[in-house]
Design an enzyme around this catalytic site. Sequence first.
Site, PDB file in Angstrom:
ATOM      1  N   ASP A  79      -0.019   5.085   1.113  1.00 46.56           N
ATOM      2  CA  ASP A  79      -0.145   6.027   2.225  1.00 46.56           C
ATOM      3  C   ASP A  79      -0.046   5.300   3.568  1.00 46.56           C
ATOM      4  OD1 ASP A  79      -0.721   8.257   0.454  1.00 46.56           O
ATOM      5  OD2 ASP A  79      -2.680   7.331   0.167  1.00 46.56           O
ATOM      6  N   ASP A 125       0.861  -1.169   0.000  1.00 46.02           N
ATOM      7  CA  ASP A 125       0.000   0.000   0.000  1.00 46.02           C
ATOM      8  C   ASP A 125       0.914   1.241   0.000  1.00 46.02           C
ATOM      9  OD1 ASP A 125      -2.361   1.605   0.319  1.00 46.02           O
ATOM     10  OD2 ASP A 125      -1.876   1.775   2.446  1.00 46.02           O
TER      11      ASP A 125
END
Length: 249
Positions: A16, A14
């Site tokens: 953020d 991922d």
Amino acid sequence: MLGLPDHIRAFLFDLDGVLTQTAKVHAAAWKDMFDTFLRAEAAREGEEFVPFDPVVDYDRYVDGRPRLDGTRGFLESRRIRLPEGGPQDPAGSRTVHGLSCAKNDTVLRMIKEQGVQPYSGSVEYLHRLRVLGLPRAVVSSSANCRDVLRAAGIEGLFEVVVDGVVARERHLAGKPAPDTYLAAAEELGVPPEHAAVFEDALAGVASGRAGGFGAVVGLDRTGQADELREHGADLVVTDLCELIPGDSR
């Protein structure tokens, strides 16, 4: 190898909160947008203004999810029903698209003003993987993913990027559905059972578990280790450097 079982041959990250320190920027942007809307709604209805909680509401309803899904999810939690609208709605319009657009405008402004900092432990881990020749992908709900990677100086560390733009083009369901992670693994040519997912969001961890991936690593940046495990994380760390053999940090 690198803190994970030997059968893991691909690494899916991922963006953020895992690679870049932008999760707190997103939380602030969601709060700015929702508080503006909720304050106006309270005045319009003659009710008490109850602000958006940038920890509880962010983690529960918006973190890791596609922007429109996050807007809908939080509004539903407050029993607020708005028209869906469309992409042409002006930012701040009283529609799902209008509010989502306002949030995006705010986060882009904040990123432009503040810049993007990657997590040093994540960058070190990525370099170790590249030296070993292990394939790497970014899987993000953000339509701004490539811009953020470029701003952070880490765009060249990945062979595959599956972001909000790709998900829209391919009609892939967003997290917590596993579709975007499965698409990334397929592009890398590695079956899910031989790939690892790295997530800081509860919805993202759930998507990794739903996809049958060989390992799901939770990044605990905000003190939610127990929740990450409950949603399917096999292992929880506070920084990816903890997975590097011999790292003393």
